[in-house]
Design a protein around this motif. Structure first.
Motif, PDB file in Angstrom:
ATOM      1  N   ILE A  90       0.853  -1.187   0.000  1.00 20.81           N
ATOM      2  CA  ILE A  90       0.000   0.000   0.000  1.00 20.81           C
ATOM      3  C   ILE A  90       0.886   1.234   0.000  1.00 20.81           C
ATOM      4  O   ILE A  90       1.736   1.398   0.870  1.00 20.81           O
ATOM      5  CB  ILE A  90      -0.942   0.009   1.219  1.00 20.81           C
ATOM      6  N   LEU A  91       0.690   2.092  -0.975  1.00 19.88           N
ATOM      7  CA  LEU A  91       1.438   3.337  -1.082  1.00 19.88           C
ATOM      8  C   LEU A  91       0.680   4.427  -0.326  1.00 19.88           C
ATOM      9  O   LEU A  91      -0.498   4.670  -0.597  1.00 19.88           O
ATOM     10  CB  LEU A  91       1.608   3.726  -2.550  1.00 19.88           C
ATOM     11  N   VAL A  92       1.345   5.056   0.631  1.00 21.95           N
ATOM     12  CA  VAL A  92       0.747   6.111   1.449  1.00 21.95           C
ATOM     13  C   VAL A  92       1.375   7.440   1.031  1.00 21.95           C
ATOM     14  O   VAL A  92       2.549   7.684   1.282  1.00 21.95           O
ATOM     15  CB  VAL A  92       0.984   5.856   2.952  1.00 21.95           C
ATOM     16  N   VAL A  93       0.569   8.297   0.383  1.00 18.59           N
ATOM     17  CA  VAL A  93       1.064   9.563  -0.152  1.00 18.59           C
ATOM     18  C   VAL A  93       0.440  10.703   0.643  1.00 18.59           C
ATOM     19  O   VAL A  93      -0.754  10.975   0.523  1.00 18.59           O
ATOM     20  CB  VAL A  93       0.722   9.726  -1.647  1.00 18.59           C
ATOM     21  N   ASP A  94       1.266  11.354   1.476  1.00 23.02           N
ATOM     22  CA  ASP A  94       0.790  12.474   2.290  1.00 23.02           C
ATOM     23  C   ASP A  94       1.980  13.345   2.647  1.00 23.02           C
ATOM     24  O   ASP A  94       3.022  12.825   3.047  1.00 23.02           O
ATOM     25  CB  ASP A  94       0.112  11.953   3.561  1.00 23.02           C
ATOM     26  N   ASP A  95       1.826  14.649   2.503  1.00 26.14           N
ATOM     27  CA  ASP A  95       2.932  15.559   2.812  1.00 26.14           C
ATOM     28  C   ASP A  95       3.111  15.782   4.310  1.00 26.14           C
ATOM     29  O   ASP A  95       4.174  16.219   4.746  1.00 26.14           O
ATOM     30  CB  ASP A  95       2.752  16.902   2.101  1.00 26.14           C
ATOM     31  N   ASP A  96       2.111  15.471   5.112  1.00 26.04           N
ATOM     32  CA  ASP A  96       2.201  15.648   6.560  1.00 26.04           C
ATOM     33  C   ASP A  96       2.920  14.445   7.161  1.00 26.04           C
ATOM     34  O   ASP A  96       2.386  13.325   7.135  1.00 26.04           O
ATOM     35  CB  ASP A  96       0.800  15.784   7.151  1.00 26.04           C
ATOM     36  N   PRO A  97       4.131  14.639   7.703  1.00 27.03           N
ATOM     37  CA  PRO A  97       4.897  13.496   8.203  1.00 27.03           C
ATOM     38  C   PRO A  97       4.199  12.761   9.350  1.00 27.03           C
ATOM     39  O   PRO A  97       4.319  11.542   9.464  1.00 27.03           O
ATOM     40  CB  PRO A  97       6.227  14.095   8.665  1.00 27.03           C
ATOM     41  N   TYR A  98       3.443  13.477  10.167  1.00 28.51           N
ATOM     42  CA  TYR A  98       2.730  12.831  11.274  1.00 28.51           C
ATOM     43  C   TYR A  98       1.656  11.878  10.735  1.00 28.51           C
ATOM     44  O   TYR A  98       1.578  10.725  11.138  1.00 28.51           O
ATOM     45  CB  TYR A  98       2.098  13.881  12.194  1.00 28.51           C
ATOM     46  N   VAL A  99       0.841  12.379   9.814  1.00 29.90           N
ATOM     47  CA  VAL A  99      -0.231  11.551   9.243  1.00 29.90           C
ATOM     48  C   VAL A  99       0.364  10.374   8.480  1.00 29.90           C
ATOM     49  O   VAL A  99      -0.075   9.232   8.627  1.00 29.90           O
ATOM     50  CB  VAL A  99      -1.150  12.392   8.325  1.00 29.90           C
TER      51      VAL A  99
ATOM     52  N   LEU B  98      -4.179   8.369  -0.671  1.00 36.42           N
ATOM     53  CA  LEU B  98      -3.716   9.617  -1.278  1.00 36.42           C
ATOM     54  C   LEU B  98      -4.333  10.853  -0.644  1.00 36.42           C
ATOM     55  O   LEU B  98      -5.556  10.986  -0.584  1.00 36.42           O
ATOM     56  CB  LEU B  98      -4.058   9.592  -2.777  1.00 36.42           C
ATOM     57  N   ASP B  99      -3.470  11.754  -0.194  1.00 36.47           N
ATOM     58  CA  ASP B  99      -3.881  13.088   0.231  1.00 36.47           C
ATOM     59  C   ASP B  99      -4.026  13.935  -1.030  1.00 36.47           C
ATOM     60  O   ASP B  99      -3.197  13.837  -1.941  1.00 36.47           O
ATOM     61  CB  ASP B  99      -2.820  13.675   1.163  1.00 36.47           C
ATOM     62  N   LEU B 100      -5.062  14.748  -1.098  1.00 40.32           N
ATOM     63  CA  LEU B 100      -5.274  15.557  -2.297  1.00 40.32           C
ATOM     64  C   LEU B 100      -4.475  16.845  -2.307  1.00 40.32           C
ATOM     65  O   LEU B 100      -3.965  17.267  -3.338  1.00 40.32           O
ATOM     66  CB  LEU B 100      -6.761  15.903  -2.454  1.00 40.32           C
TER      67      LEU B 100
ATOM     68  N   PRO C  79       4.723  21.329  -7.279  1.00 39.91           N
ATOM     69  CA  PRO C  79       4.179  21.523  -8.627  1.00 39.91           C
ATOM     70  C   PRO C  79       3.084  20.526  -8.989  1.00 39.91           C
ATOM     71  O   PRO C  79       2.249  20.795  -9.837  1.00 39.91           O
ATOM     72  CB  PRO C  79       5.393  21.366  -9.540  1.00 39.91           C
ATOM     73  N   VAL C  80       3.085  19.360  -8.343  1.00 44.54           N
ATOM     74  CA  VAL C  80       2.055  18.351  -8.614  1.00 44.54           C
ATOM     75  C   VAL C  80       1.432  17.954  -7.280  1.00 44.54           C
ATOM     76  O   VAL C  80       2.109  17.418  -6.412  1.00 44.54           O
ATOM     77  CB  VAL C  80       2.661  17.104  -9.307  1.00 44.54           C
ATOM     78  N   ASP C  81       0.139  18.242  -7.109  1.00 44.16           N
ATOM     79  CA  ASP C  81      -0.523  17.867  -5.868  1.00 44.16           C
ATOM     80  C   ASP C  81      -1.211  16.513  -6.036  1.00 44.16           C
ATOM     81  O   ASP C  81      -1.125  15.870  -7.087  1.00 44.16           O
ATOM     82  CB  ASP C  81      -1.491  18.951  -5.401  1.00 44.16           C
ATOM     83  N   GLY C  82      -1.876  16.074  -4.989  1.00 42.08           N
ATOM     84  CA  GLY C  82      -2.526  14.767  -5.015  1.00 42.08           C
ATOM     85  C   GLY C  82      -3.630  14.656  -6.049  1.00 42.08           C
ATOM     86  O   GLY C  82      -3.815  13.609  -6.674  1.00 42.08           O
ATOM     87  N   GLU C  83      -4.357  15.737  -6.232  1.00 46.97           N
ATOM     88  CA  GLU C  83      -5.437  15.714  -7.220  1.00 46.97           C
ATOM     89  C   GLU C  83      -4.871  15.543  -8.627  1.00 46.97           C
ATOM     90  O   GLU C  83      -5.389  14.762  -9.426  1.00 46.97           O
ATOM     91  CB  GLU C  83      -6.261  16.993  -7.120  1.00 46.97           C
ATOM     92  N   GLN C  84      -3.783  16.238  -8.925  1.00 48.69           N
ATOM     93  CA  GLN C  84      -3.153  16.088 -10.239  1.00 48.69           C
ATOM     94  C   GLN C  84      -2.580  14.683 -10.405  1.00 48.69           C
ATOM     95  O   GLN C  84      -2.676  14.092 -11.484  1.00 48.69           O
ATOM     96  CB  GLN C  84      -2.058  17.139 -10.416  1.00 48.69           C
ATOM     97  N   LEU C  85      -2.005  14.135  -9.342  1.00 47.72           N
ATOM     98  CA  LEU C  85      -1.495  12.763  -9.390  1.00 47.72           C
ATOM     99  C   LEU C  85      -2.632  11.794  -9.656  1.00 47.72           C
ATOM    100  O   LEU C  85      -2.506  10.877 -10.476  1.00 47.72           O
ATOM    101  CB  LEU C  85      -0.786  12.405  -8.083  1.00 47.72           C
TER     102      LEU C  85
ATOM    103  N   VAL D  75      -8.913   8.169  -1.161  1.00 55.43           N
ATOM    104  CA  VAL D  75      -8.551   9.557  -0.892  1.00 55.43           C
ATOM    105  C   VAL D  75      -8.692   9.772   0.601  1.00 55.43           C
ATOM    106  O   VAL D  75      -9.730   9.463   1.193  1.00 55.43           O
ATOM    107  CB  VAL D  75      -9.453  10.527  -1.681  1.00 55.43           C
ATOM    108  N   LEU D  76      -7.633  10.299   1.204  1.00 57.64           N
ATOM    109  CA  LEU D  76      -7.606  10.603   2.631  1.00 57.64           C
ATOM    110  C   LEU D  76      -7.135  12.035   2.749  1.00 57.64           C
ATOM    111  O   LEU D  76      -5.945  12.314   2.577  1.00 57.64           O
ATOM    112  CB  LEU D  76      -6.662   9.649   3.368  1.00 57.64           C
ATOM    113  N   SER D  77      -8.063  12.968   2.995  1.00 54.13           N
ATOM    114  CA  SER D  77      -7.692  14.373   2.929  1.00 54.13           C
ATOM    115  C   SER D  77      -8.541  15.203   3.876  1.00 54.13           C
ATOM    116  O   SER D  77      -9.704  14.878   4.134  1.00 54.13           O
ATOM    117  CB  SER D  77      -7.872  14.871   1.496  1.00 54.13           C
ATOM    118  N   GLY D  78      -7.953  16.256   4.379  1.00 55.95           N
ATOM    119  CA  GLY D  78      -8.693  17.211   5.196  1.00 55.95           C
ATOM    120  C   GLY D  78      -9.457  18.195   4.332  1.00 55.95           C
ATOM    121  O   GLY D  78     -10.363  18.869   4.794  1.00 55.95           O
ATOM    122  N   TRP D  79      -9.087  18.269   3.071  1.00 57.08           N
ATOM    123  CA  TRP D  79      -9.706  19.190   2.127  1.00 57.08           C
ATOM    124  C   TRP D  79     -10.348  18.389   0.998  1.00 57.08           C
ATOM    125  O   TRP D  79      -9.740  18.160  -0.029  1.00 57.08           O
ATOM    126  CB  TRP D  79      -8.674  20.148   1.548  1.00 57.08           C
ATOM    127  N   VAL D  80     -11.547  17.952   1.236  1.00 59.69           N
ATOM    128  CA  VAL D  80     -12.245  17.128   0.246  1.00 59.69           C
ATOM    129  C   VAL D  80     -13.347  17.957  -0.396  1.00 59.69           C
ATOM    130  O   VAL D  80     -14.234  18.466   0.291  1.00 59.69           O
ATOM    131  CB  VAL D  80     -12.835  15.854   0.899  1.00 59.69           C
TER     132      VAL D  80
END
Length: 128
Positions: free
Chosen positions: A6-15, A53-55, A60-66, A81-86
């Motif tokens: 499982i690939l976990v893509v999130d910029d927040d290191p804690y999450v 995936l966090d959105l 330059p490339v965010d989760g939505e673009q990915l 999709v796992l995001s605070g901004w949905v």
């Protein structure tokens, strides 16, 4: 025995660390990525079974673009999709590659049930 990756893509290191620990504790092999570039690198190196995936991520490339890049490439890898901004649009009419949408903060039970459901209820380790 092959382990479900499982690939976990999130910029927040804690999450990212929390989600990786939860998944590894369940017997999955969780691979972290802090941005879309690392995610694409992991997707080229490994046969990924699921993407968390966090959105909204900086760069330059965010989760939505990915997400849309994966869809346009015909990727068959399911995405949660796992995001605070949905956006309401992604909840009401998610792209065909999105199998579930979860808002942060997550509830661990609901998260783990969603992962198992998207993976078809298969155990974390399977014979193949």
């Amino acid at each position: 025995m092959l382990q479900t990756k499982i690939l976990v893509v999130d910029d927040d290191p804690y999450v990212r660390t929390l989600v990786v620990k939860i998944l590894n504790g369940l017997g999955y092999l969780a691979l972290p990525a802090s941005d879309a570039w690392q995610a694409m690198d992991q997707l080229q190196k490994y046969s990924i079974d699921l993407i968390i995936l966090d959105l909204r991520m900086p760069g330059p490339v965010d989760g939505e673009q990915l997400l849309f890049t994966l869809r346009d490439q015909g990727s068959g890898v399911p995405v949660i999709v796992l995001s605070g901004w949905v956006d309401d649009d992604i909840i009401k009419a998610p792209p065909e590659c999105v199998h579930a949408v979860l808002k942060k903060p997550i509830k661990i039970d609901s998260f783990t049930e969603t992962v198992a459901s998207v993976l078809g209820g298969t155990p974390a380790t399977t014979d193949s």
